[in-house]
Write a protein that holds these residues in place. Structure first.
Motif, PDB file in Angstrom:
ATOM      1  N   THR A 237      66.534  38.885 -16.352  1.00 38.04           N
ATOM      2  CA  THR A 237      65.827  37.959 -15.772  1.00 38.04           C
ATOM      3  C   THR A 237      64.531  38.330 -15.746  1.00 38.04           C
ATOM      4  O   THR A 237      64.020  39.085 -15.035  1.00 38.04           O
ATOM      5  N   PHE A 238      63.720  37.549 -16.188  1.00 40.32           N
ATOM      6  CA  PHE A 238      62.279  37.576 -16.272  1.00 40.32           C
ATOM      7  C   PHE A 238      61.408  36.738 -15.373  1.00 40.32           C
ATOM      8  O   PHE A 238      61.967  35.866 -14.790  1.00 40.32           O
ATOM      9  N   PRO A 239      60.322  37.175 -15.106  1.00 37.26           N
ATOM     10  CA  PRO A 239      59.542  36.520 -13.887  1.00 37.26           C
ATOM     11  C   PRO A 239      59.542  35.139 -14.194  1.00 37.26           C
ATOM     12  O   PRO A 239      59.352  34.421 -13.075  1.00 37.26           O
ATOM     13  N   ASN A 240      59.455  34.492 -15.380  1.00 39.05           N
ATOM     14  CA  ASN A 240      59.082  33.161 -15.510  1.00 39.05           C
ATOM     15  C   ASN A 240      60.539  32.314 -15.477  1.00 39.05           C
ATOM     16  O   ASN A 240      60.741  31.135 -15.739  1.00 39.05           O
ATOM     17  N   GLU A 242      63.260  33.054 -17.231  1.00 36.21           N
ATOM     18  CA  GLU A 242      63.957  33.202 -18.530  1.00 36.21           C
ATOM     19  C   GLU A 242      65.029  34.163 -18.332  1.00 36.21           C
ATOM     20  O   GLU A 242      64.891  35.252 -17.822  1.00 36.21           O
ATOM     21  N   VAL A 243      66.636  33.859 -18.882  1.00 36.75           N
ATOM     22  CA  VAL A 243      67.290  34.883 -18.857  1.00 36.75           C
ATOM     23  C   VAL A 243      67.934  35.410 -19.892  1.00 36.75           C
ATOM     24  O   VAL A 243      68.331  34.433 -20.929  1.00 36.75           O
ATOM     25  N   HIS A 244      67.855  36.536 -20.617  1.00 37.14           N
ATOM     26  CA  HIS A 244      68.126  37.150 -21.671  1.00 37.14           C
ATOM     27  C   HIS A 244      69.238  38.015 -21.711  1.00 37.14           C
ATOM     28  O   HIS A 244      69.342  38.805 -20.734  1.00 37.14           O
ATOM     29  N   SER A 245      70.146  38.238 -22.555  1.00 35.91           N
ATOM     30  CA  SER A 245      71.355  39.166 -22.774  1.00 35.91           C
ATOM     31  C   SER A 245      71.018  40.339 -23.562  1.00 35.91           C
ATOM     32  O   SER A 245      70.235  40.049 -24.553  1.00 35.91           O
ATOM     33  N   GLY A 246      71.542  41.356 -23.138  1.00 36.40           N
ATOM     34  CA  GLY A 246      71.076  42.725 -24.116  1.00 36.40           C
ATOM     35  C   GLY A 246      72.257  43.871 -23.875  1.00 36.40           C
ATOM     36  O   GLY A 246      73.256  43.395 -23.468  1.00 36.40           O
ATOM     37  N   VAL A 247      71.905  45.119 -23.914  1.00 38.50           N
ATOM     38  CA  VAL A 247      72.770  46.254 -23.792  1.00 38.50           C
ATOM     39  C   VAL A 247      72.119  47.255 -23.212  1.00 38.50           C
ATOM     40  O   VAL A 247      70.863  47.510 -23.463  1.00 38.50           O
ATOM     41  N   LEU A 248      73.040  47.876 -22.426  1.00 34.89           N
ATOM     42  CA  LEU A 248      72.486  49.173 -21.642  1.00 34.89           C
ATOM     43  C   LEU A 248      72.933  50.496 -22.851  1.00 34.89           C
ATOM     44  O   LEU A 248      73.925  50.317 -23.196  1.00 34.89           O
ATOM     45  N   GLN A 268      55.612  45.625 -17.405  1.00 38.17           N
ATOM     46  CA  GLN A 268      56.114  44.355 -16.732  1.00 38.17           C
ATOM     47  C   GLN A 268      57.417  44.636 -16.027  1.00 38.17           C
ATOM     48  O   GLN A 268      58.287  45.648 -16.261  1.00 38.17           O
ATOM     49  N   GLU A 269      57.781  43.645 -15.111  1.00 39.45           N
ATOM     50  CA  GLU A 269      58.815  43.913 -14.087  1.00 39.45           C
ATOM     51  C   GLU A 269      59.911  42.852 -14.195  1.00 39.45           C
ATOM     52  O   GLU A 269      59.348  41.611 -14.381  1.00 39.45           O
ATOM     53  N   ILE A 270      61.245  43.312 -14.337  1.00 41.33           N
ATOM     54  CA  ILE A 270      62.107  42.298 -14.564  1.00 41.33           C
ATOM     55  C   ILE A 270      63.496  42.776 -13.710  1.00 41.33           C
ATOM     56  O   ILE A 270      63.308  43.721 -13.303  1.00 41.33           O
ATOM     57  N   SER A 271      64.255  41.847 -13.610  1.00 42.60           N
ATOM     58  CA  SER A 271      65.616  42.044 -12.701  1.00 42.60           C
ATOM     59  C   SER A 271      66.647  42.286 -13.876  1.00 42.60           C
ATOM     60  O   SER A 271      66.871  41.554 -14.743  1.00 42.60           O
ATOM     61  N   ILE A 272      67.623  43.018 -13.875  1.00 40.98           N
ATOM     62  CA  ILE A 272      68.689  43.238 -14.627  1.00 40.98           C
ATOM     63  C   ILE A 272      69.994  43.320 -14.067  1.00 40.98           C
ATOM     64  O   ILE A 272      70.028  43.442 -12.689  1.00 40.98           O
ATOM     65  N   SER A 273      70.976  42.934 -14.527  1.00 38.84           N
ATOM     66  CA  SER A 273      72.438  42.840 -13.784  1.00 38.84           C
ATOM     67  C   SER A 273      73.300  43.554 -14.937  1.00 38.84           C
ATOM     68  O   SER A 273      73.317  43.072 -16.054  1.00 38.84           O
ATOM     69  N   VAL A 281      79.415  45.038 -10.213  1.00 35.97           N
ATOM     70  CA  VAL A 281      78.160  44.463 -10.546  1.00 35.97           C
ATOM     71  C   VAL A 281      77.002  45.101  -9.790  1.00 35.97           C
ATOM     72  O   VAL A 281      76.977  45.173  -8.486  1.00 35.97           O
ATOM     73  N   GLN A 282      76.100  45.445 -10.611  1.00 34.29           N
ATOM     74  CA  GLN A 282      74.935  45.967  -9.761  1.00 34.29           C
ATOM     75  C   GLN A 282      73.653  45.104 -10.241  1.00 34.29           C
ATOM     76  O   GLN A 282      73.592  44.674 -11.584  1.00 34.29           O
ATOM     77  N   ASN A 283      72.868  44.727  -9.158  1.00 34.23           N
ATOM     78  CA  ASN A 283      71.701  43.942  -9.506  1.00 34.23           C
ATOM     79  C   ASN A 283      70.418  45.044  -9.090  1.00 34.23           C
ATOM     80  O   ASN A 283      70.270  45.168  -7.904  1.00 34.23           O
ATOM     81  N   VAL A 284      69.629  45.172  -9.886  1.00 34.72           N
ATOM     82  CA  VAL A 284      68.538  45.902  -9.623  1.00 34.72           C
ATOM     83  C   VAL A 284      66.977  45.391 -10.522  1.00 34.72           C
ATOM     84  O   VAL A 284      67.255  44.723 -11.685  1.00 34.72           O
TER      85      VAL A 284
END
Length: 343
Positions: A237-240, A242-248, A268-273, A281-284
């Motif tokens: 999840t970006f500061p604006n 927007e939510v995008h999917s990806g892979v760890l 740049q700072e974002i939130s990931i889950s 589930v980890q939210n950080v």
């Protein structure tokens, strides 16, 4: 009957009698060594006397410290003051010789006082941890019983020199089933390591599980943040908004490497889950360190992005440590099975 006695006499005369003088000499030397150790001035006595001035030891604690030194295998009298590891080694040897359950309460209290005043407990990040006696009331541990029962982050509610116990929410039936069972205990010291040991339950009640102490802890070093290769879906999840999917791609207690189609910039700072197996589930929050470009051939449309945890991440960090520890332990176990090594 007479022949049996004659045979016994022959054995004594030809095999035992000749070695009796040697045995006697050995016993005499052992006694002399014991007397020298108990009564003679040890090497490092001056340093010992000088160093104890820095601590507010009671006369009883000083006398007890002397006993620990005399019962240890150290040549230097001041060795027990130099590190928590040497102190705990002396304590364990003393308890082995005397039997901890037979030691007087005032002596047990003196040893606990020495550990506390020298700051040799696990709460001191500079202290080497080698014994469960260094755990503190209020610390959290994980328990994994061979029966499959798992208790996460249970609190240590009692710790004496003889035993220590953790609080559980159980029943009489559960307590009976746990009595005498084997359990893997794990204690995490942040920015250091995961300490573990398989112990046998000494006693159990519906509220507490009680253990005797161990001075042989296994340590999984984590100061350099061991990385574990993973393949976990992640949501960013970006500061604006927007939510995008990806892979760890990989995971450590200090940060991550993730794949995103978006072109992000350093700092740049974002939130990931993401979902961490067995921990949910980890939210950080994370801060981007570097965008390495499209370097993962398995995900050709994703940028490889390194990031570090920021904000309140201690809870997630501890779970990541535990996860990496468990994966490492299972991997080693499988390798040992393949190689025919018994653990």
């Amino acid at each position: 009957m007479e022949s049996s006695l004659q045979e016994a006499w022959n054995i004594f005369q030809y095999y035992i009698l000749p070695v009796l003088p040697f045995v006697a000499l050995v016993l005499i030397e052992v006694q002399l060594m014991y007397n020298r150790r108990e009564n003679e001035v040890m090497f490092g006595t001056d340093a010992f006397n000088e160093k104890i001035k820095a601590f507010e030891f009671t006369p009883k604690e000083v006398r007890t410290l002397e006993k620990l030194v005399r019962s240890s295998k150290f040549e230097n009298k001041d060795a027990v003051l130099n590190s928590s590891g040497l102190f705990e080694a002396a304590v364990s040897e003393f308890y082995r010789i005397r039997n901890v359950f037979s030691v007087r309460d005032e002596t047990l209290e003196a040893i606990a006082g020495l550990r506390r005043k020298m700051d040799f407990t696990g709460s001191n990040p500079l202290a080497m941890v080698s014994s469960t006696r260094q755990f503190n009331v209020g610390d959290s541990v994980d328990l994994e019983f061979e029966s499959g029962q798992v208790f996460r982050r249970v609190k240590i509610v009692e710790r004496s020199e003889k035993t220590w116990s953790v609080k559980i929410d159980g029943s009489v039936a559960l307590a009976k089933s746990l009595q005498g069972s084997r359990v893997l205990i794990r204690w995490t010291r942040m920015n250091d390591a995961v300490y573990s040991k398989r112990l046998t339950v000494f006693a159990a009640t519906p509220d507490n599980v009680i253990f005797t102490h161990s001075d042989q802890l296994d340590k999984e070093q984590l100061r350099k943040w061991v990385r574990e290769v993973v393949d976990f879906p992640v949501t960013a999840t970006f500061p604006n908004g927007e939510v995008h999917s990806g892979v760890l791609y990989d995971l450590s207690a200090g940060g991550i490497l993730l794949g995103l189609a978006e072109d992000v910039k350093p700092d740049q700072e974002i939130s990931i889950s993401f979902e961490l197996p067995t921990f949910g589930v980890q939210n950080v929050d994370v801060k981007i360190l570097n965008n390495l470009g499209r370097r993962n051939p398995n995900f050709p449309l994703f940028n490889s992005i390194s990031a570090v945890f920021t904000g309140s991440y201690a809870w997630t960090q501890e779970r990541v440590l535990q996860y990496i520890f468990e994966v490492t332990r299972k991997t080693k176990s499988k390798k040992n099975e393949v190689n025919g090594v018994t653990t």
